[in-house]
Scaffold this motif. Structure first.
Motif, PDB file in Angstrom:
ATOM      1  N   THR A  44      -3.497   1.666 -16.740  1.00  0.00           N
ATOM      2  CA  THR A  44      -4.251   0.446 -17.724  1.00  0.00           C
ATOM      3  C   THR A  44      -3.972  -0.263 -18.713  1.00  0.00           C
ATOM      4  O   THR A  44      -4.343  -1.211 -19.156  1.00  0.00           O
ATOM      5  CB  THR A  44      -5.779   0.103 -17.292  1.00  0.00           C
ATOM      6  N   ARG A  45      -2.973   0.570 -19.690  1.00  0.00           N
ATOM      7  CA  ARG A  45      -2.588   0.223 -21.071  1.00  0.00           C
ATOM      8  C   ARG A  45      -1.791  -1.181 -20.775  1.00  0.00           C
ATOM      9  O   ARG A  45      -1.382  -2.007 -21.606  1.00  0.00           O
ATOM     10  CB  ARG A  45      -2.092   0.756 -21.450  1.00  0.00           C
ATOM     11  N   CYS A  46      -0.787  -0.979 -19.870  1.00  0.00           N
ATOM     12  CA  CYS A  46      -0.062  -2.179 -19.486  1.00  0.00           C
ATOM     13  C   CYS A  46       0.127  -3.135 -17.833  1.00  0.00           C
ATOM     14  O   CYS A  46      -0.004  -3.931 -18.122  1.00  0.00           O
ATOM     15  CB  CYS A  46       1.038  -1.178 -19.097  1.00  0.00           C
ATOM     16  N   HIS A  47      -1.298  -2.917 -17.739  1.00  0.00           N
ATOM     17  CA  HIS A  47      -1.012  -3.677 -16.419  1.00  0.00           C
ATOM     18  C   HIS A  47      -2.418  -3.405 -15.751  1.00  0.00           C
ATOM     19  O   HIS A  47      -3.210  -2.132 -15.720  1.00  0.00           O
ATOM     20  CB  HIS A  47      -0.147  -3.283 -15.265  1.00  0.00           C
ATOM     21  N   GLY A  48      -2.896  -4.332 -15.000  1.00  0.00           N
ATOM     22  CA  GLY A  48      -4.356  -3.891 -14.219  1.00  0.00           C
ATOM     23  C   GLY A  48      -4.224  -3.284 -13.168  1.00  0.00           C
ATOM     24  O   GLY A  48      -3.299  -2.699 -12.580  1.00  0.00           O
ATOM     25  N   VAL A  49      -5.915  -2.908 -12.657  1.00  0.00           N
ATOM     26  CA  VAL A  49      -5.816  -1.636 -11.393  1.00  0.00           C
ATOM     27  C   VAL A  49      -5.399  -2.454 -10.674  1.00  0.00           C
ATOM     28  O   VAL A  49      -5.225  -1.817  -9.461  1.00  0.00           O
ATOM     29  CB  VAL A  49      -7.331  -1.843 -11.301  1.00  0.00           C
ATOM     30  N   ASP A  50      -6.174  -3.719 -10.481  1.00  0.00           N
ATOM     31  CA  ASP A  50      -5.134  -4.778  -9.194  1.00  0.00           C
ATOM     32  C   ASP A  50      -3.842  -4.331  -8.500  1.00  0.00           C
ATOM     33  O   ASP A  50      -3.427  -4.178  -7.473  1.00  0.00           O
ATOM     34  CB  ASP A  50      -5.548  -5.493  -9.214  1.00  0.00           C
ATOM     35  N   VAL A  51      -3.049  -3.843 -10.019  1.00  0.00           N
ATOM     36  CA  VAL A  51      -1.489  -3.601  -9.748  1.00  0.00           C
ATOM     37  C   VAL A  51      -1.485  -2.256  -8.906  1.00  0.00           C
ATOM     38  O   VAL A  51      -0.373  -1.388  -7.260  1.00  0.00           O
ATOM     39  CB  VAL A  51      -0.545  -3.817 -10.986  1.00  0.00           C
ATOM     40  N   ILE A  52      -1.937  -1.235  -9.310  1.00  0.00           N
ATOM     41  CA  ILE A  52      -2.312   0.351  -8.934  1.00  0.00           C
ATOM     42  C   ILE A  52      -2.658   0.442  -7.523  1.00  0.00           C
ATOM     43  O   ILE A  52      -2.321   1.806  -6.790  1.00  0.00           O
ATOM     44  CB  ILE A  52      -3.038   0.966  -9.653  1.00  0.00           C
ATOM     45  N   VAL A  53      -3.983  -0.664  -6.995  1.00  0.00           N
ATOM     46  CA  VAL A  53      -4.257  -0.388  -5.751  1.00  0.00           C
ATOM     47  C   VAL A  53      -3.620  -1.721  -4.974  1.00  0.00           C
ATOM     48  O   VAL A  53      -4.111  -1.180  -3.484  1.00  0.00           O
ATOM     49  CB  VAL A  53      -5.722  -0.766  -6.062  1.00  0.00           C
ATOM     50  N   ALA A  54      -2.618  -2.200  -5.063  1.00  0.00           N
ATOM     51  CA  ALA A  54      -2.045  -2.699  -4.381  1.00  0.00           C
ATOM     52  C   ALA A  54      -1.623  -2.722  -3.511  1.00  0.00           C
ATOM     53  O   ALA A  54      -1.469  -3.198  -1.655  1.00  0.00           O
ATOM     54  CB  ALA A  54      -1.470  -4.039  -5.742  1.00  0.00           C
ATOM     55  N   GLN A  55      -0.620  -1.253  -3.470  1.00  0.00           N
ATOM     56  CA  GLN A  55      -0.055  -1.275  -2.069  1.00  0.00           C
ATOM     57  C   GLN A  55       0.012   0.947  -2.178  1.00  0.00           C
ATOM     58  O   GLN A  55       0.635   1.174  -2.608  1.00  0.00           O
ATOM     59  CB  GLN A  55       2.065  -1.539  -2.364  1.00  0.00           C
ATOM     60  N   PRO A  56      -0.595   0.867  -1.216  1.00  0.00           N
ATOM     61  CA  PRO A  56      -0.446   2.195  -1.312  1.00  0.00           C
ATOM     62  C   PRO A  56       0.500   3.662  -1.037  1.00  0.00           C
ATOM     63  O   PRO A  56       1.455   2.360  -0.167  1.00  0.00           O
ATOM     64  CB  PRO A  56      -2.079   2.373   0.878  1.00  0.00           C
ATOM     65  N   ARG A  57       0.597   4.049  -0.925  1.00  0.00           N
ATOM     66  CA  ARG A  57       2.250   4.561  -1.625  1.00  0.00           C
ATOM     67  C   ARG A  57       2.057   6.646  -0.961  1.00  0.00           C
ATOM     68  O   ARG A  57       0.676   6.737  -1.407  1.00  0.00           O
ATOM     69  CB  ARG A  57       2.476   4.956  -3.073  1.00  0.00           C
ATOM     70  N   SER A  58       3.233   6.799  -0.702  1.00  0.00           N
ATOM     71  CA  SER A  58       2.820   8.168  -0.216  1.00  0.00           C
ATOM     72  C   SER A  58       3.519   8.842  -1.808  1.00  0.00           C
ATOM     73  O   SER A  58       3.307   8.875  -2.816  1.00  0.00           O
ATOM     74  CB  SER A  58       4.092   8.825   0.669  1.00  0.00           C
ATOM     75  N   PRO A  59       2.594  10.662  -1.587  1.00  0.00           N
ATOM     76  CA  PRO A  59       3.137  11.604  -2.615  1.00  0.00           C
ATOM     77  C   PRO A  59       3.930  10.958  -3.198  1.00  0.00           C
ATOM     78  O   PRO A  59       4.895  10.511  -4.825  1.00  0.00           O
ATOM     79  CB  PRO A  59       2.350  12.829  -2.350  1.00  0.00           C
ATOM     80  N   ASP A  60       5.481  11.257  -2.347  1.00  0.00           N
ATOM     81  CA  ASP A  60       7.172  10.883  -3.635  1.00  0.00           C
ATOM     82  C   ASP A  60       6.877   9.141  -3.380  1.00  0.00           C
ATOM     83  O   ASP A  60       7.580   9.255  -4.743  1.00  0.00           O
ATOM     84  CB  ASP A  60       8.050  10.856  -2.026  1.00  0.00           C
ATOM     85  N   GLU A  61       6.417   8.911  -3.501  1.00  0.00           N
ATOM     86  CA  GLU A  61       6.965   7.401  -3.802  1.00  0.00           C
ATOM     87  C   GLU A  61       5.704   7.072  -4.740  1.00  0.00           C
ATOM     88  O   GLU A  61       6.789   6.488  -5.680  1.00  0.00           O
ATOM     89  CB  GLU A  61       5.882   6.503  -2.793  1.00  0.00           C
ATOM     90  N   TRP A  62       4.663   7.632  -5.017  1.00  0.00           N
ATOM     91  CA  TRP A  62       3.921   7.631  -6.729  1.00  0.00           C
ATOM     92  C   TRP A  62       4.430   8.185  -7.855  1.00  0.00           C
ATOM     93  O   TRP A  62       4.844   7.897  -8.282  1.00  0.00           O
ATOM     94  CB  TRP A  62       2.358   8.648  -6.414  1.00  0.00           C
ATOM     95  N   GLY A  63       5.608   9.619  -6.925  1.00  0.00           N
ATOM     96  CA  GLY A  63       6.158  10.252  -8.421  1.00  0.00           C
ATOM     97  C   GLY A  63       7.591   9.067  -8.767  1.00  0.00           C
ATOM     98  O   GLY A  63       7.701   9.258  -9.927  1.00  0.00           O
ATOM     99  N   GLU A  64       7.654   8.081  -7.609  1.00  0.00           N
ATOM    100  CA  GLU A  64       8.932   7.043  -8.144  1.00  0.00           C
ATOM    101  C   GLU A  64       8.142   6.076  -9.489  1.00  0.00           C
ATOM    102  O   GLU A  64       9.017   6.148 -10.146  1.00  0.00           O
ATOM    103  CB  GLU A  64       9.151   6.614  -7.090  1.00  0.00           C
ATOM    104  N   VAL A  65       7.641   5.927  -8.831  1.00  0.00           N
ATOM    105  CA  VAL A  65       6.525   4.847  -9.177  1.00  0.00           C
ATOM    106  C   VAL A  65       6.002   5.532 -10.823  1.00  0.00           C
ATOM    107  O   VAL A  65       6.483   4.684 -12.440  1.00  0.00           O
ATOM    108  CB  VAL A  65       5.221   4.318  -8.638  1.00  0.00           C
ATOM    109  N   VAL A  66       5.470   6.658 -11.208  1.00  0.00           N
ATOM    110  CA  VAL A  66       4.856   6.752 -12.212  1.00  0.00           C
ATOM    111  C   VAL A  66       6.363   7.643 -13.642  1.00  0.00           C
ATOM    112  O   VAL A  66       6.533   7.131 -13.511  1.00  0.00           O
ATOM    113  CB  VAL A  66       4.394   8.143 -11.639  1.00  0.00           C
TER     114      VAL A  66
END
Length: 100
Positions: A44-66
């Motif tokens: 949340t240094r760069c974006h709100g919690v709303d961005v994080i929870v907006a779209q559920p993602r698979s572990p692989d997708e979260w790996g890509e996002v992170v």
């Protein structure tokens, strides 16, 4: 995040006003679980919690996002990275469809 949202974050980052971005989505909360504070401290240094929870993602997708966030300047220790990935993959993954 929409194109205009990315532009807004970019503009705010350039003006030093990014600290307020995390407060934009008041009322949106992360699930209580180990790692929540690491998410709040890091993401949340760069974006709100709303961005994080907006779209559920698979572990692989979260790996890509992170990975993308790291490429844009987010800094994680190995331990923090593992904590963030475990939290996101466990708490913000798509729910299995329940049988009819």
């Amino acid at each position: 995040m929409t194109r205009s949202g990315i532009l807004l974050v970019s503009v705010l980052a350039g003006t030093g006003a990014i600290a307020g971005v995390a407060d934009i989505a008041q009322g949106v909360a992360l699930p209580e679980a180990p790692g929540k504070q690491q998410i709040l401290d890091s993401c949340t240094r760069c974006h709100g919690v709303d961005v994080i929870v907006a779209q559920p993602r698979s572990p692989d997708e979260w790996g890509e996002v992170v990975g993308t966030m790291i490429g844009q300047g987010a800094a994680f220790t190995d331990e923090a990275f593992e904590t963030v990935m475990a939290y996101l993959s466990t708490n913000l993954a798509p729910r299995a469809a329940s049988p009819d």
